[in-house]
Structure formats: structure tokens, C-alpha cells
Write a protein that holds these residues in place. Structure first.
Motif, PDB file in Angstrom:
ATOM      1  N   VAL A  33       0.867  -1.175   0.000  1.00 44.41           N
ATOM      2  CA  VAL A  33       0.000   0.000   0.000  1.00 44.41           C
ATOM      3  C   VAL A  33       0.903   1.224   0.000  1.00 44.41           C
ATOM      4  CG1 VAL A  33      -1.731   1.312   1.290  1.00 44.41           C
ATOM      5  CG2 VAL A  33      -1.813  -1.193   1.287  1.00 44.41           C
TER       6      VAL A  33
ATOM      7  N   GLU B  92      -2.340  -0.978  -3.823  1.00 47.23           N
ATOM      8  CA  GLU B  92      -3.282   0.100  -3.498  1.00 47.23           C
ATOM      9  C   GLU B  92      -2.505   1.399  -3.323  1.00 47.23           C
ATOM     10  OE1 GLU B  92      -6.630  -0.065  -3.180  1.00 47.23           O
ATOM     11  OE2 GLU B  92      -6.824  -2.236  -3.337  1.00 47.23           O
TER      12      GLU B  92
ATOM     13  N   LEU C 297      -3.207   5.185  -1.576  1.00 45.53           N
ATOM     14  CA  LEU C 297      -4.120   5.957  -0.740  1.00 45.53           C
ATOM     15  C   LEU C 297      -3.588   7.373  -0.577  1.00 45.53           C
ATOM     16  CD1 LEU C 297      -4.752   3.338   2.086  1.00 45.53           C
ATOM     17  CD2 LEU C 297      -6.199   3.805   0.103  1.00 45.53           C
TER      18      LEU C 297
ATOM     19  N   GLU D  10     -10.056   3.869   7.298  1.00 44.21           N
ATOM     20  CA  GLU D  10      -9.621   3.546   5.937  1.00 44.21           C
ATOM     21  C   GLU D  10      -8.399   2.633   5.975  1.00 44.21           C
ATOM     22  OE1 GLU D  10      -8.747   5.903   1.754  1.00 44.21           O
ATOM     23  OE2 GLU D  10      -8.698   7.017   3.624  1.00 44.21           O
TER      24      GLU D  10
ATOM     25  N   ILE E 179      -8.450  -1.230   4.376  1.00 47.24           N
ATOM     26  CA  ILE E 179      -7.563  -1.684   3.306  1.00 47.24           C
ATOM     27  C   ILE E 179      -6.647  -2.801   3.800  1.00 47.24           C
ATOM     28  CG2 ILE E 179      -5.593  -0.103   3.539  1.00 47.24           C
ATOM     29  CD1 ILE E 179      -7.347  -0.985   0.283  1.00 47.24           C
TER      30      ILE E 179
ATOM     31  N   LYS F 157      -8.703  -5.943   3.817  1.00 42.72           N
ATOM     32  CA  LYS F 157      -8.954  -6.346   2.429  1.00 42.72           C
ATOM     33  C   LYS F 157      -7.751  -7.096   1.861  1.00 42.72           C
ATOM     34  CE  LYS F 157      -9.344  -4.300  -2.151  1.00 42.72           C
ATOM     35  NZ  LYS F 157      -9.378  -3.048  -2.896  1.00 42.72           N
TER      36      LYS F 157
END
Length: 107
Positions: free
Chosen positions: A66, A85, A87, A95, A99, A102
Motif C-alpha cells: 500500500v 493500493e 491511498l 480507511e 484496506i 482487504k
């Protein structure tokens, strides 16, 4: 400060967390340990986050990455972060947890 805040939040939610304060430390830690997820900042003091992401994935292709960034122009310009991802900062605790869960379930 942000790394310590994320660490407390994720540990309180049951995750094991290590912190690296720069790219070289992150690379060393991933040689010594196998991780499921890395949360990187786009701007690191020694290695650009996008480059570090690719290096980490070369070491462990199953690693989820991420990228956190405050640079809208990078996202608008479709910079290839080599991540799962991206962000935008500031990121809320909800949030971050969403994530993380996920990506944890992706493996």
C-alpha cells in the motif's frame, strides 16, 4: 509519528507490526522476515517509495504493498507505484484498517 500511530492502531486490531523508517531498513527487514503487507510512503528519505515497492516485490512476489501519498499530481499522472493500493493522505484510521483487512484476505 505517523508510523507509530499506524503501528498502535494495527496492533490494537490484532496485527503484528514492524516499522522501518527508511527504504534501506525496509529492505533489510524483508530479507530477515517474510511479510504479508508493506505500507510505504511515497517520499522516503533514501529511496523513492515506488522504487522500494518494486524492490520489495522482487524479494517477495506475494507481498501486498500500500502506497501512501499526498501528491495528487502523481496519482493524476498515473505514476506506476508498483503497488496493490494507493491511498491519499491524510488517511483515516478506518480507511487504514479497511484496506489492511482487504489485503490480508487476498492472501
Amino acid at each position: 509519528f505517523l508510523a507509530s500511530t499506524f503501528q498502535m492502531l494495527l496492533e490494537d486490531s490484532g496485527f503484528e507490526v514492524d516499522i522501518a523508517y527508511n527504504g534501506n531498513d525496509a529492505l533489510l527487514k524483508t530479507i530477515q522476515n517474510r511479510y504479508e503487507l508493506a505500507i510505504l510512503d511515497y517520499k522516503l528519505p533514501d529511496i523513492p517509495g515506488s522504487q522500494l515497492s518494486r524492490m520489495l516485490k522482487e524479494q517477495n512476489e506475494d507481498l501486498n504493498v500500500v502506497m501512501l501519498t499526498g501528491h495528487v499530481e502523481a496519482i493524476e499522472g498515473q505514476v506506476d507505484f508498483g503497488t496493490d493500493e494507493v491511498l491519499m493522505k491524510p488517511i483515516s484510521p478506518d480507511e487504514l484498517l479497511k484496506i489492511t483487512e482487504k489485503l490480508k484476505n487476498r492472501n
